[in-house]
Design an enzyme around this catalytic site. Structure first.
Site, mmCIF file in Angstrom:
data_model
loop_
_atom_site.group_PDB
_atom_site.id
_atom_site.type_symbol
_atom_site.label_atom_id
_atom_site.label_comp_id
_atom_site.label_asym_id
_atom_site.label_seq_id
_atom_site.Cartn_x
_atom_site.Cartn_y
_atom_site.Cartn_z
ATOM 1 C CG HIS A 39 46.130 33.652 42.777
ATOM 2 N ND1 HIS A 39 45.440 33.099 41.733
ATOM 3 C CD2 HIS A 39 45.311 34.584 43.302
ATOM 4 C CE1 HIS A 39 44.268 33.673 41.614
ATOM 5 N NE2 HIS A 39 44.155 34.579 42.572
HETATM 6 C C1 T46 Z 1 41.064 35.608 42.373
HETATM 7 C C2 T46 Z 1 40.171 34.506 41.930
HETATM 8 C C3 T46 Z 1 38.961 34.343 42.804
HETATM 9 C C4 T46 Z 1 42.467 40.248 33.867
HETATM 10 O O1 T46 Z 1 42.997 40.654 32.820
HETATM 11 N N1 T46 Z 1 41.757 41.105 34.643
HETATM 12 C C5 T46 Z 1 41.171 40.713 35.807
HETATM 13 O O2 T46 Z 1 40.535 41.532 36.491
HETATM 14 C C6 T46 Z 1 41.284 39.335 36.208
HETATM 15 C C7 T46 Z 1 40.654 38.847 37.513
HETATM 16 C C8 T46 Z 1 41.977 38.477 35.398
HETATM 17 N N2 T46 Z 1 42.538 38.926 34.236
HETATM 18 C C9 T46 Z 1 43.238 37.965 33.356
HETATM 19 C C10 T46 Z 1 44.502 37.348 33.908
HETATM 20 C C11 T46 Z 1 44.522 35.980 33.245
HETATM 21 O O3 T46 Z 1 45.101 36.081 31.968
HETATM 22 O O4 T46 Z 1 42.339 36.873 33.151
HETATM 23 C C12 T46 Z 1 43.047 35.644 33.063
HETATM 24 C C13 T46 Z 1 42.524 34.648 34.087
HETATM 25 O O5 T46 Z 1 42.881 35.102 35.413
HETATM 26 P P1 T46 Z 1 43.392 34.115 36.543
HETATM 27 O O6 T46 Z 1 44.170 33.016 35.948
HETATM 28 O O7 T46 Z 1 44.068 34.937 37.599
HETATM 29 O O8 T46 Z 1 41.990 33.550 37.091
HETATM 30 P P2 T46 Z 1 41.692 32.737 38.427
HETATM 31 O O9 T46 Z 1 40.328 32.217 38.291
HETATM 32 O O10 T46 Z 1 42.775 31.769 38.741
HETATM 33 O O11 T46 Z 1 41.732 33.855 39.599
HETATM 34 C C14 T46 Z 1 40.771 34.889 39.613
HETATM 35 C C15 T46 Z 1 41.424 36.226 39.968
HETATM 36 O O12 T46 Z 1 42.510 36.487 39.078
HETATM 37 C C16 T46 Z 1 41.955 36.245 41.374
HETATM 38 O O13 T46 Z 1 42.265 37.566 41.752
HETATM 39 O O14 T46 Z 1 41.169 35.874 43.556
HETATM 40 O O15 T46 Z 1 39.745 34.608 40.557
#
Ligand code: T46
Length: 134
Positions: free
Chosen positions: A50
């Site tokens: 993303h």
């Molecule tokens: C990024 C990369 C490096 C939250 O509720 N609060 C938060 O602050 C974050 C970061 C995530 N979440 C929830 C949203 C999803 O349900 O945690 C779950 C996993 O998040 P996500 O699928 O977005 O994780 P990554 O590892 O794909 O991405 C993350 C960050 O979201 C993103 O901003 O730049 O790490």
């Protein structure tokens, strides 16, 4: 402008070991509003895929390593995050992917904004349109 912007985080070490200090608008080039960390990523799993409309972040593997891929819509580059003294700045409107997490990887992320799902662009074609103002 370079796509890979590394931030050296010098250890404040003494005979007891090492300590790295992260401060808003010093080593971290924005006001830090949120901190999170990613750990226990399963073998073979990739994360990210993303971009963010507004959010800026600095990521550092405080333990272990992973491979960060950044893409600005024109070029795609990668960097191993493999040191607790190596941060990478991820600006807004940069597509990011994280691959090849080691079992012990703890990826610490400092963010310029509170969590906001509406700031995410999770579709690559939509990201390219945003980059190109289409
Ligand atoms: C990024 C990369 C490096 C939250 O509720 N609060 C938060 O602050 C974050 C970061 C995530 N979440 C929830 C949203 C999803 O349900 O945690 C779950 C996993 O998040 P996500 O699928 O977005 O994780 P990554 O590892 O794909 O991405 C993350 C960050 O979201 C993103 O901003 O730049 O790490």
């Amino acid at each position: 402008m370079s796509l890979i912007k590394l931030i050296n985080l010098p250890p404040l070490g003494d005979e007891r070991g090492s300590l790295v200090s992260l401060e808003s608008n010093k080593s971290i080039p924005f006001d830090i509003k949120r901190v999170y960390y990613i750990f226990g990523t399963k073998s073979g799993v990739a994360r990210g895929f993303h971009a963010h409309k507004k959010l800026k972040q600095v990521a550092v593997c405080v333990t272990g390593k992973c491979r960060m891929t950044l893409d600005d819509g024109i070029q795609r580059k990668e960097e191993w995050l493999d040191s607790a003294t190596k941060g990478i700045l991820i600006e807004d409107m940069i597509w990011r992917e994280m691959h090849d997490f080691s079992d012990d990887c703890v990826l610490l992320v400092l963010a310029s904004e509170h969590y906001d799902e509406s700031d995410y662009i999770r579709n690559y074609d939509e990201f390219l349109k945003g980059v190109n103002n289409v």
